[in-house]
Design a protein around this motif. Structure first.
Motif, PDB file in Angstrom:
ATOM      1  N   SER A   1     -29.216  57.798 -23.808  1.00 14.50           N
ATOM      2  CA  SER A   1     -29.142  59.170 -23.307  1.00 14.50           C
ATOM      3  C   SER A   1     -29.506  60.171 -24.401  1.00 14.50           C
TER       4      SER A   1
ATOM      5  N   ALA B   1     -28.541  68.391 -21.725  1.00 13.63           N
ATOM      6  CA  ALA B   1     -28.931  67.170 -21.016  1.00 13.63           C
ATOM      7  C   ALA B   1     -27.973  66.026 -21.326  1.00 13.63           C
TER       8      ALA B   1
ATOM      9  N   ASP C   1     -25.566  64.084 -18.683  1.00 17.37           N
ATOM     10  CA  ASP C   1     -25.585  62.626 -18.537  1.00 17.37           C
ATOM     11  C   ASP C   1     -24.177  62.048 -18.613  1.00 17.37           C
TER      12      ASP C   1
ATOM     13  N   SER D   1     -32.745  62.468 -24.033  1.00 12.97           N
ATOM     14  CA  SER D   1     -32.502  63.908 -23.956  1.00 12.97           C
ATOM     15  C   SER D   1     -33.195  64.642 -25.088  1.00 12.97           C
TER      16      SER D   1
ATOM     17  N   PRO E   1     -31.523  69.607 -25.260  1.00 10.79           N
ATOM     18  CA  PRO E   1     -31.040  68.233 -25.411  1.00 10.79           C
ATOM     19  C   PRO E   1     -29.520  68.117 -25.325  1.00 10.79           C
TER      20      PRO E   1
ATOM     21  N   ARG F   1     -35.383  60.133 -17.996  1.00 13.86           N
ATOM     22  CA  ARG F   1     -35.423  61.536 -18.397  1.00 13.86           C
ATOM     23  C   ARG F   1     -36.747  62.194 -18.040  1.00 13.86           C
TER      24      ARG F   1
END
Length: 217
Positions: free
Chosen positions: A143, A65, A69, A147, A62, A116
């Motif tokens: 986000s 990710a 982003d 994530s 996460p 996602r």
């Protein structure tokens, strides 16, 4: 017999985190099927010996990710709509951009969360959000949610699958199958990129100098 240690040394947790980051941060990780990658990593975390502790996947993925982003968003904000015409976006294809716009029109800011879970669209969405001047705080909120859900749940599902006795018995074969589903799409994407590049080169119009050069025959 297939050795899980070989996977750890050749691919590694760091390799997974880099791929996850690149998928949305540098627009090139789209060639990897991220969902399968995460699922396979979760299965490998249940192997003996484990690829890596499950918690490192559920925390590290996460974070990678989210950071990807953020970079994708700021690239979109900095470059603007002109990024659509860059080579990386041409490799991805206009379909992904159109699909991202469609999701934004239908779901608004929640698209950042939903994207996602959709391959390739998650690569384009942060960039589209950036050059569309989506509010950064709202983008970051969705986000983080997306994530955390994507990067935490998919490895967990893979890990739980590893609890099943028949999966434990044939774990190495399941991992091999998972890797095959990674490598085959990866090879296919690379082939398509090379094919598109060659087609573009073959259809490039001649320069003025080439067009005016008399025939020597």
């Amino acid at each position: 017999m297939f050795d899980v240690d070989m996977l750890l040394s050749s691919f590694g947790l760091l390799g997974i985190l880099i791929i996850v980051f690149m998928e949305t941060g540098l627009l090139i990780g789209f060639i990897f099927p991220g969902d399968t990658l995460l699922f396979t990593a979760g299965m490998m975390a249940h192997a003996d010996p484990p690829f890596t502790p499950l918690w490192t996947l559920m925390v590290g993925i996460p974070i990678a990710a989210m950071l990807g982003d953020q970079l994708g968003y700021f690239i979109g904000r900095k470059v603007g709509p002109a990024i659509i015409h860059t080579r990386a976006m041409q490799w991805i294809g206009p379909e992904a951009v159109e699909k991202s716009h469609h999701f934004f029109d239908r779901f608004g800011a929640a698209t950042v969360f939903l994207a996602r879970f959709i391959a390739v669209v998650r690569t384009v969405t942060p960039v589209v959000a950036g050059f569309s001047h989506m509010d950064h705080r709202k983008f970051t909120f969705y986000s983080v949610l997306g994530s955390a859900a994507w990067g935490g749940l998919i490895p967990l599902f893979g890990y739980l699958l590893g609890e099943i006795p028949i999966v434990q018995k044939y774990m190495h074969w399941f991992i091999l199958a998972g890797l095959a589903t990674l490598l085959i799409p990866f090879g296919y994407q690379v082939y398509n990129i090379i094919k598109k590049q060659r087609q573009h080169q073959n259809h490039t119009p001649p320069t003025p100098a080439e067009a005016t050069t008399p025939n020597q025959s």
